[in-house]
Every structure is written in structure tokens, then in C-alpha cells.
Scaffold this active site. Sequence first.
Site, PDB file in Angstrom:
ATOM      1  N   LYS A   1       1.675   1.593  12.304  1.00 17.54           N
ATOM      2  CA  LYS A   1       2.984   1.128  12.760  1.00 17.54           C
ATOM      3  C   LYS A   1       3.151   1.378  14.259  1.00 17.54           C
ATOM      4  CE  LYS A   1       5.340   1.411   8.334  1.00 17.54           C
ATOM      5  NZ  LYS A   1       6.111   2.264   7.433  1.00 17.54           N
TER       6      LYS A   1
ATOM      7  N   LYS B   1      -4.715 -13.949   3.608  1.00 15.17           N
ATOM      8  CA  LYS B   1      -3.786 -13.289   2.689  1.00 15.17           C
ATOM      9  C   LYS B   1      -2.353 -13.718   3.038  1.00 15.17           C
ATOM     10  CE  LYS B   1      -1.796  -8.924   1.526  1.00 15.17           C
ATOM     11  NZ  LYS B   1      -1.268  -7.702   1.889  1.00 15.17           N
TER      12      LYS B   1
ATOM     13  N   LYS C   1       4.157 -11.989   5.425  1.00 14.27           N
ATOM     14  CA  LYS C   1       5.178 -12.471   6.351  1.00 14.27           C
ATOM     15  C   LYS C   1       4.738 -12.287   7.801  1.00 14.27           C
ATOM     16  CE  LYS C   1       8.081  -8.383   5.647  1.00 14.27           C
ATOM     17  NZ  LYS C   1       7.317  -7.869   4.487  1.00 14.27           N
TER      18      LYS C   1
HETATM   19  P1  ADP Z   1       3.964  -8.649   3.696  1.00 12.70           P
HETATM   20  O1  ADP Z   1       2.458  -8.608   3.846  1.00 12.70           O
HETATM   21  O2  ADP Z   1       4.474 -10.033   3.567  1.00 12.70           O
HETATM   22  O3  ADP Z   1       4.674  -7.846   4.759  1.00 12.70           O
HETATM   23  P2  ADP Z   1       4.680  -6.456   2.026  1.00 12.70           P
HETATM   24  O4  ADP Z   1       3.721  -5.555   2.714  1.00 12.70           O
HETATM   25  O5  ADP Z   1       6.139  -6.282   2.250  1.00 12.70           O
HETATM   26  O6  ADP Z   1       4.262  -7.970   2.321  1.00 12.70           O
HETATM   27  O7  ADP Z   1       4.345  -6.423   0.477  1.00 12.70           O
HETATM   28  C1  ADP Z   1       5.124  -5.844  -0.517  1.00 12.70           C
HETATM   29  C2  ADP Z   1       4.287  -5.802  -1.785  1.00 12.70           C
HETATM   30  O8  ADP Z   1       3.804  -7.114  -2.130  1.00 12.70           O
HETATM   31  C3  ADP Z   1       3.055  -4.933  -1.630  1.00 12.70           C
HETATM   32  O9  ADP Z   1       2.967  -4.127  -2.785  1.00 12.70           O
HETATM   33  C4  ADP Z   1       1.887  -5.859  -1.565  1.00 12.70           C
HETATM   34  O10 ADP Z   1       0.781  -5.311  -2.217  1.00 12.70           O
HETATM   35  C5  ADP Z   1       2.391  -7.106  -2.293  1.00 12.70           C
HETATM   36  N1  ADP Z   1       1.832  -8.290  -1.603  1.00 12.70           N
HETATM   37  C6  ADP Z   1       2.222  -8.796  -0.426  1.00 12.70           C
HETATM   38  N2  ADP Z   1       1.494  -9.880  -0.092  1.00 12.70           N
HETATM   39  C7  ADP Z   1       0.598 -10.067  -1.082  1.00 12.70           C
HETATM   40  C8  ADP Z   1      -0.449 -11.032  -1.338  1.00 12.70           C
HETATM   41  N3  ADP Z   1      -0.706 -12.022  -0.488  1.00 12.70           N
HETATM   42  N4  ADP Z   1      -1.160 -10.911  -2.469  1.00 12.70           N
HETATM   43  C9  ADP Z   1      -0.910  -9.912  -3.355  1.00 12.70           C
HETATM   44  N5  ADP Z   1       0.052  -8.991  -3.172  1.00 12.70           N
HETATM   45  C10 ADP Z   1       0.804  -9.051  -2.065  1.00 12.70           C
END
Ligand code: ADP
Length: 318
Positions: free
Chosen positions: A111, A190, A193
Site C-alpha cells: 500500500k 485478472k 477495479k
Molecule cells: P479488486 O482487485 O477489484 O480491488 P478486491 O481486492 O477488493 O478486488 O477483492 C475483494 C475480494 O474479491 C477478494 O477476496 C478477492 O480474492 C476477490 N476477487 C477480486 N477480483 C477477483 C477475480 N478477478 N477473480 C477471483 N476473485 C476475485
Amino acid sequence: MKVLSAMQPSGTLHLGNFFGSMLPNRGYQDSADQALFFIVDLHAMTTVHDADVLRKARHDAARDYLAAGFDPEKAVIFFQSAVPEHAELQWILSTLTPMGLLERSVSYKDKVQKGIDSSAGLFMYPVLMAADILLYDADKVPVGKDQKQHVEMARDIAQKFNNAYGETFALPEPEVREEVAVVPGTDGQKMSKSYGNTIPLFGDEKSIQKAIMSTLTDSKEKDDPKDPDTCVIYQIHKLLLDESAASALADEYRNGLPYGDAKKRLFETYMDYFGEMRKKHEALKDDFVAEVLYNGAIKAREIAVPKMEAVKRAVGLL
Ligand code: ADP
Ligand code: TRP
């Protein structure tokens, strides 16, 4: 088995979140003896310093999770900040958390590297998370891979506490969702956001359509055979289908289904799959959402308050 997990109120939920986290977590509502889910609005303050943004984000997250089937009849659902014992326990745990343990946090280093200001709160993030978990004596904490280290830290901190003051906390186990496939985004990386490649779950239909229609394809001509295994549209589509429908669709790709049609089909399936959830999202009234979370906090405190009392006794504050 007591299962606990928590989610950051951070932005528009997408298909990756649904299959990667919401769906497996939701399953614990039926399989666990007790399931607790909460929105970590205190953790969110390590990155959000605008009252209106935070207020909206926590409310939106609550609405999204309720619409997605997190059910207050089956699980205890609440805002972290509505249970003051989380912050109270965090302080007590911080007094036995070695600085070195926190300095090893990969998530903290990440971070800071991404430019987030390194406040004391950001550094203490894992201690608040340990408090979140230990307060409820959770056995199992389902998390994404990136959060495994935090749950292990919670376990270390629990052990330190138990050694210093006698058996007080259950030792939590992280349950890492290795088996969950990574959901690809519209550009094939992957879905995340931070990459701007998401397909949202809620919000207007047009932005879902736009996201789907923008999905990356190779340069095969309209009627050329397509390879479903390397096609992002198919990889996303198959998540929404049962095995036989997915295999029938794969055959259509091999028989030359044009990409434009494939995208239209994905859009239709998507709207169909999430139709009920999206309707519910629209229908949920703000007051109802607030009331559900308020009642959830009351239930959470039925566990947290006596636990805090035991902790205070153990350390000599009572
Ligand atoms: P982002 O990558 O969009 O910021 P987050 O880190 O907020 O997503 O993800 C929240 C949860 O959703 C986590 O537990 C993560 O493992 C799951 N997650 C996010 N994106 C994916 C993806 N593309 N495939 C599988 N799981 C995901
Ligand atoms: N740090 C977690 C995340 O970013 C959210 C979280 C906070 C959490 N407290 C928790 C997850 C307790 C599980 C248990 O996703």
C-alpha cells in the site's frame, strides 16, 4: 464451526468479487454453525478521509451484500464501527504485538508503495483485523490469498495473548480460496477495479453492456472457428452456465460463432443470471438496510461485550 469474514466498502462490486469472494462466503451461511460478516468501515478509514465518501461507501456496500443474498436471518451482518469492542480490543492487542511482526506485513508495504500515506492506522491495520477475528473466537476465516498473512498474524497475536494471560482466544485458521478460479477481466488480465477491466454487478444496464461489448478478442474473422479455451468472452460466459450449456456453447465457438454475437449472448445471460439480485438491489430501501445492520450490531455485541469483559478480567482491567 464458527466462520467470520469481512469486506472493505470499496467501490463497485464486480464479477470477480462475486465468484471469488461473495459466492463462497455466502455458502457459509448454510454450512457453518454460525456465520458473521461485517463491513470494515474502520479499516476503510486508512485510505478514505472524506466523510461523504465513507458514508456512501459503507451504505452502498451494505446494500450490495444484502442484495447479493447475505441474509440477516442466517448470518450476523453489521458495520465494524457499530461494535466499539473492535477498536477497544485492538488497543489491548497492540500492546503485545511486536513492531517486527507489523513491519513484515506485505499488504502494508504494497500500500505504501502504491502511494497510500503511511499513517499509524495503516500500520496497525493487521491488529484491528486481529481484533475483528479474535473478538468472536472465529475458527475459520475465509479470505483471498492476499489476506492470508493477516489471519496468520491474528493467530500469532492470539498465541501471544494466551501465553501472557492464559487461554482466552481461539486460534483462527485462514481458509484461502485457492480452488476459486481467477475471473478474467474484459482485457484478459485478472478482473480488478485497479485495472479498469471489470463488469459491474449493479448499476445501470448500459455500463454492463459497454463493459461486455469492449471485451478483448483476437483478430479471427466472423465465421472462423474460435478457440473457447483462449477466448475471454467464453471464459467469462462459462462461469454463468452449467456444464452441459457451457460445453454446447464451446461447440458453437468451434463452429464459428462470431464474436459480436458471442458478446450479445454473454450480455443476455449476464442480465438473466443477475436479474433477481439486481431487482432486489433496486427495491432495497435505505431505512431497511440501516435497520438490518443495526440489528446485526446488536447480535454481534451479544458476543463481543462478554468477550471483552473476559479480556479485561484477564489483563487486570476488571
Ligand atoms: P479488486 O482487485 O477489484 O480491488 P478486491 O481486492 O477488493 O478486488 O477483492 C475483494 C475480494 O474479491 C477478494 O477476496 C478477492 O480474492 C476477490 N476477487 C477480486 N477480483 C477477483 C477475480 N478477478 N477473480 C477471483 N476473485 C476475485
Ligand atoms: N483486510 C480484509 C480485506 O482487505 C478485510 C478484513 C478486515 C477482514 N477485517 C477482517 C477479513 C477480518 C476477514 C476477517 O479484504
